[in-house]
Design a protein around this motif. Structure first.
Motif, PDB file in Angstrom:
ATOM      1  N   ALA A 110      -0.773   6.426   4.211  1.00  0.00           N
ATOM      2  CA  ALA A 110      -0.781   5.826   2.879  1.00  0.00           C
ATOM      3  C   ALA A 110      -2.128   6.127   2.248  1.00  0.00           C
ATOM      4  O   ALA A 110      -3.133   6.256   2.943  1.00  0.00           O
ATOM      5  N   HIS A 111      -2.139   6.271   0.925  1.00  0.00           N
ATOM      6  CA  HIS A 111      -3.362   6.674   0.227  1.00  0.00           C
ATOM      7  C   HIS A 111      -4.036   5.456  -0.397  1.00  0.00           C
ATOM      8  O   HIS A 111      -3.405   4.702  -1.140  1.00  0.00           O
ATOM      9  N   HIS A 124      -6.846   8.579   3.814  1.00  0.00           N
ATOM     10  CA  HIS A 124      -5.504   8.662   4.367  1.00  0.00           C
ATOM     11  C   HIS A 124      -5.403   7.553   5.413  1.00  0.00           C
ATOM     12  O   HIS A 124      -5.998   7.650   6.490  1.00  0.00           O
ATOM     13  N   VAL A 125      -4.672   6.505   5.088  1.00  0.00           N
ATOM     14  CA  VAL A 125      -4.650   5.308   5.921  1.00  0.00           C
ATOM     15  C   VAL A 125      -3.531   5.405   6.950  1.00  0.00           C
ATOM     16  O   VAL A 125      -2.376   5.717   6.629  1.00  0.00           O
ATOM     17  N   GLN A 184      -0.965  -3.783  -8.172  1.00  0.00           N
ATOM     18  CA  GLN A 184      -1.062  -5.158  -8.648  1.00  0.00           C
ATOM     19  C   GLN A 184      -0.747  -6.136  -7.520  1.00  0.00           C
ATOM     20  O   GLN A 184      -1.438  -7.138  -7.312  1.00  0.00           O
ATOM     21  N   ARG A 185       0.292  -5.830  -6.774  1.00  0.00           N
ATOM     22  CA  ARG A 185       0.657  -6.708  -5.659  1.00  0.00           C
ATOM     23  C   ARG A 185      -0.387  -6.607  -4.538  1.00  0.00           C
ATOM     24  O   ARG A 185      -0.808  -7.617  -3.972  1.00  0.00           O
ATOM     25  N   LEU A 186      -0.816  -5.401  -4.230  1.00  0.00           N
ATOM     26  CA  LEU A 186      -1.741  -5.170  -3.121  1.00  0.00           C
ATOM     27  C   LEU A 186      -3.075  -5.863  -3.328  1.00  0.00           C
ATOM     28  O   LEU A 186      -3.619  -6.480  -2.405  1.00  0.00           O
ATOM     29  N   PHE A 187      -3.615  -5.746  -4.545  1.00  0.00           N
ATOM     30  CA  PHE A 187      -4.955  -6.263  -4.805  1.00  0.00           C
ATOM     31  C   PHE A 187      -4.971  -7.514  -5.680  1.00  0.00           C
ATOM     32  O   PHE A 187      -6.037  -8.081  -5.915  1.00  0.00           O
ATOM     33  N   GLY A 188      -3.792  -7.898  -6.168  1.00  0.00           N
ATOM     34  CA  GLY A 188      -3.682  -9.099  -6.987  1.00  0.00           C
ATOM     35  C   GLY A 188      -2.978 -10.204  -6.231  1.00  0.00           C
ATOM     36  O   GLY A 188      -3.596 -11.082  -5.635  1.00  0.00           O
ATOM     37  N   LEU A 191       0.830  -1.201   0.000  1.00  0.00           N
ATOM     38  CA  LEU A 191       0.000   0.000   0.000  1.00  0.00           C
ATOM     39  C   LEU A 191       0.862   1.248   0.000  1.00  0.00           C
ATOM     40  O   LEU A 191       0.622   2.184  -0.763  1.00  0.00           O
ATOM     41  N   VAL A 192       1.874   1.295   0.856  1.00  0.00           N
ATOM     42  CA  VAL A 192       2.777   2.441   0.909  1.00  0.00           C
ATOM     43  C   VAL A 192       3.450   2.652  -0.443  1.00  0.00           C
ATOM     44  O   VAL A 192       3.611   3.781  -0.913  1.00  0.00           O
TER      45      VAL A 192
END
Length: 243
Positions: free
Chosen positions: A212-213, A179-180, A143-147, A137-138
């Motif tokens: 993180a956004h 804003h995470v 692709q990695r985050l949601f895949g 996420l940062v």
């Protein structure tokens, strides 16, 4: 406006029990401040916006009086719910705002600390997640985050905190971004997160913009459209990291 809230939305699940009750009272004719006051044991009293004296900063008035000026409508409705569920964190944010006002006064442009405090209060989401998920996420490695890491989302917990963010998501759009802030406590109960945040938050830390956004409709299970991998190829929303 409260009748437009879809309480079945997954991002509102933690807020639904108290929120539906307050919304019902308001729709039945009760003034919104009164409905919020009867809803629980918040450490403040909600009062009509007209009680805020002219020339007095909103945050300073709350700090001095423990009274929260409250307008009708979604924005202050969700703010009231957060006061009920995160009383320690809201008090901490208010105290930090008051300290900044005492230090610098009210300026035309907020300094980095006050700006970050406002961003957290209005637009933060709280994430408990494995290290790999947080790092993707940062890095905005969508692709990695949601895949590749999509199964890891079953081990993550994302909670909306910012009342302006919740207000916007009453009419959700793909581009809406939180804003995470990472929460490093194992227990996902609101009480545990509230206690941890009240200890963790500081003006100096927030001034470093430790966020993180995240386009929130990308969260698996939060929006039907994101089951299609093409959902994340929209570069106007899932933007590449700055080089």
């Amino acid at each position: 406006m409260l009748e437009t809230i879809d309480w079945s939305a997954p991002w509102l699940a933690p807020w639904r029990t108290r929120g539906e009750a307050v919304a019902h009272s308001v729709r039945s004719g009760m003034a919104q401040p009164e409905a919020l006051n009867q809803a629980g044991l918040a450490p403040v009293c909600f009062v009509p916006q007209s009680e805020l004296p002219g020339g007095v900063a909103y945050e300073q008035y709350i700090f001095d009086t423990r009274r929260v000026p409250t307008r009708d409508g979604l924005h202050d409705f969700f703010n009231g719910l957060v006061w009920h569920e995160f009383p320690l964190t809201k008090q901490r944010l208010n105290a930090l705002q008051a300290a900044q006002i005492e230090r610098t006064g009210i300026q035309p442009v907020r300094g980095p600390a006050r700006d970050a405090l406002t961003v957290f209060d209005e637009n933060a989401a709280l994430l408990q997640a494995p290290d790999a998920l947080w790092q993707a996420l940062v890095d905005k490695d969508w692709q990695r985050l949601f895949g590749d890491l999509r199964p890891l989302w079953r081990e993550a917990h994302l909670l909306l905190f910012g009342h302006a963010l919740m207000e916007k998501l009453v009419a959700p759009r793909k581009s809406m971004t939180a804003h995470v802030y990472r929460v490093l406590v194992d227990d996902s109960s609101l009480d545990s997160m509230d206690s941890w945040l009240a200890q963790d938050l500081s003006a100096d830390k927030l001034a470093t913009k430790p966020f993180a956004h995240l386009p929130v409709l990308g969260v698996p299970g939060w929006w039907a459209g994101n089951e299609d991998p093409g959902f994340y190829r929209d570069a106007s929303v899932f933007r590449a990291p700055r080089t």
